[in-house]
Design a protein around this motif. Structure first.
Motif, PDB file in Angstrom:
ATOM      1  N   THR A  28      -1.554  43.610  -1.042  1.00  0.00           N
ATOM      2  CA  THR A  28      -2.625  44.144  -0.209  1.00  0.00           C
ATOM      3  C   THR A  28      -2.548  45.671  -0.244  1.00  0.00           C
ATOM      4  OG1 THR A  28      -1.260  44.210   1.782  1.00  0.00           O
ATOM      5  CG2 THR A  28      -2.441  42.144   1.349  1.00  0.00           C
ATOM      6  N   PRO A  29      -3.635  46.352   0.114  1.00  0.00           N
ATOM      7  CA  PRO A  29      -3.573  47.815   0.166  1.00  0.00           C
ATOM      8  C   PRO A  29      -2.448  48.330   1.071  1.00  0.00           C
ATOM      9  CG  PRO A  29      -5.844  47.105   0.276  1.00  0.00           C
ATOM     10  CD  PRO A  29      -4.991  45.864   0.353  1.00  0.00           C
ATOM     11  N   GLU A  30      -2.202  47.621   2.154  1.00  0.00           N
ATOM     12  CA  GLU A  30      -1.117  48.028   3.064  1.00  0.00           C
ATOM     13  C   GLU A  30       0.236  47.929   2.367  1.00  0.00           C
ATOM     14  OE1 GLU A  30       0.434  45.575   6.571  1.00  0.00           O
ATOM     15  OE2 GLU A  30      -0.904  47.042   7.517  1.00  0.00           O
ATOM     16  N   GLN A  31       0.465  46.865   1.619  1.00  0.00           N
ATOM     17  CA  GLN A  31       1.732  46.705   0.902  1.00  0.00           C
ATOM     18  C   GLN A  31       1.895  47.786  -0.163  1.00  0.00           C
ATOM     19  OE1 GLN A  31       1.007  42.628  -0.303  1.00  0.00           O
ATOM     20  NE2 GLN A  31       2.769  41.915   0.891  1.00  0.00           N
ATOM     21  N   ARG A  32       0.813  48.132  -0.834  1.00  0.00           N
ATOM     22  CA  ARG A  32       0.868  49.188  -1.847  1.00  0.00           C
ATOM     23  C   ARG A  32       1.220  50.526  -1.203  1.00  0.00           C
ATOM     24  NH1 ARG A  32      -4.693  47.761  -5.118  1.00  0.00           N
ATOM     25  NH2 ARG A  32      -4.111  45.631  -5.621  1.00  0.00           N
ATOM     26  N   PHE A  33       0.602  50.816  -0.066  1.00  0.00           N
ATOM     27  CA  PHE A  33       0.855  52.080   0.630  1.00  0.00           C
ATOM     28  C   PHE A  33       2.313  52.178   1.060  1.00  0.00           C
ATOM     29  CE2 PHE A  33       1.069  54.451   4.650  1.00  0.00           C
ATOM     30  CZ  PHE A  33       0.677  55.700   4.192  1.00  0.00           C
ATOM     31  N   PHE A  34       2.828  51.120   1.688  1.00  0.00           N
ATOM     32  CA  PHE A  34       4.211  51.158   2.143  1.00  0.00           C
ATOM     33  C   PHE A  34       5.192  51.147   0.970  1.00  0.00           C
ATOM     34  CE2 PHE A  34       2.354  49.632   6.221  1.00  0.00           C
ATOM     35  CZ  PHE A  34       2.732  50.736   6.967  1.00  0.00           C
ATOM     36  N   GLY A  35       4.798  50.584  -0.159  1.00  0.00           N
ATOM     37  CA  GLY A  35       5.626  50.647  -1.360  1.00  0.00           C
ATOM     38  C   GLY A  35       5.780  52.073  -1.851  1.00  0.00           C
ATOM     39  N   VAL A  36       4.689  52.841  -1.806  1.00  0.00           N
ATOM     40  CA  VAL A  36       4.753  54.251  -2.210  1.00  0.00           C
ATOM     41  C   VAL A  36       5.656  55.025  -1.250  1.00  0.00           C
ATOM     42  CG1 VAL A  36       3.400  56.372  -2.426  1.00  0.00           C
ATOM     43  CG2 VAL A  36       2.537  54.243  -3.381  1.00  0.00           C
ATOM     44  N   LEU A  37       5.539  54.768   0.047  1.00  0.00           N
ATOM     45  CA  LEU A  37       6.411  55.439   1.010  1.00  0.00           C
ATOM     46  C   LEU A  37       7.883  55.096   0.764  1.00  0.00           C
ATOM     47  CD1 LEU A  37       4.445  55.126   4.375  1.00  0.00           C
ATOM     48  CD2 LEU A  37       4.590  57.084   2.833  1.00  0.00           C
ATOM     49  N   GLN A  38       8.135  53.842   0.416  1.00  0.00           N
ATOM     50  CA  GLN A  38       9.510  53.424   0.140  1.00  0.00           C
ATOM     51  C   GLN A  38      10.056  54.145  -1.098  1.00  0.00           C
ATOM     52  OE1 GLN A  38       9.920  49.307  -0.935  1.00  0.00           O
ATOM     53  NE2 GLN A  38      12.095  49.260  -0.460  1.00  0.00           N
ATOM     54  N   LEU A  39       9.243  54.263  -2.151  1.00  0.00           N
ATOM     55  CA  LEU A  39       9.680  54.977  -3.343  1.00  0.00           C
ATOM     56  C   LEU A  39       9.943  56.448  -3.044  1.00  0.00           C
ATOM     57  CD1 LEU A  39       7.354  53.467  -6.076  1.00  0.00           C
ATOM     58  CD2 LEU A  39       9.814  53.136  -5.822  1.00  0.00           C
ATOM     59  N   ASN A  40       9.103  57.047  -2.197  1.00  0.00           N
ATOM     60  CA  ASN A  40       9.301  58.440  -1.815  1.00  0.00           C
ATOM     61  C   ASN A  40      10.621  58.600  -1.061  1.00  0.00           C
ATOM     62  OD1 ASN A  40       8.644  61.170  -1.499  1.00  0.00           O
ATOM     63  ND2 ASN A  40       7.790  60.778   0.518  1.00  0.00           N
ATOM     64  N   HIS A  41      10.906  57.689  -0.155  1.00  0.00           N
ATOM     65  CA  HIS A  41      12.152  57.741   0.611  1.00  0.00           C
ATOM     66  C   HIS A  41      13.359  57.616  -0.319  1.00  0.00           C
ATOM     67  CE1 HIS A  41      14.908  57.174   3.933  1.00  0.00           C
ATOM     68  NE2 HIS A  41      15.341  56.065   3.373  1.00  0.00           N
ATOM     69  N   ILE A  42      13.293  56.703  -1.272  1.00  0.00           N
ATOM     70  CA  ILE A  42      14.398  56.521  -2.210  1.00  0.00           C
ATOM     71  C   ILE A  42      14.600  57.773  -3.062  1.00  0.00           C
ATOM     72  CG2 ILE A  42      15.121  55.232  -4.266  1.00  0.00           C
ATOM     73  CD1 ILE A  42      13.795  52.768  -2.965  1.00  0.00           C
ATOM     74  N   SER A  43      13.495  58.389  -3.518  1.00  0.00           N
ATOM     75  CA  SER A  43      13.633  59.589  -4.356  1.00  0.00           C
ATOM     76  C   SER A  43      14.256  60.742  -3.590  1.00  0.00           C
ATOM     77  CB  SER A  43      12.276  60.003  -4.929  1.00  0.00           C
ATOM     78  OG  SER A  43      11.415  60.449  -3.911  1.00  0.00           O
TER      79      SER A  43
END
Length: 67
Positions: A28-43
């Protein structure tokens, strides 16, 4: 998101790309958005707590730190 899948080296790259596309498009768009936030946090964590890019005082211009 958040799962690591190891592929056999004999698997064609096109097959892997198709599989990943299908998985991404099922989110879902929400899952995609939170996935990007998670990748940003990991980086940020992997860069010693510093963001990879930081805003300058010129509006939306961002710069990468010189290595």
């Amino acid at each position: 998101m958040g799962k690591l899948k190891l592929y056999d080296i004999n698997t064609p790259r096109e097959t892997i790309v198709e599989e990943r596309d299908a998985i991404y498009l099922s989110y879902t768009p929400e899952q995609r958005f939170f996935g990007v936030l998670q990748l940003n946090h990991i980086s940020v964590m992997m860069n010693g707590g510093k963001p990879l890019k930081s805003p300058q005082s010129k509006g939306l211009v961002i710069r990468k730190p010189a290595i």
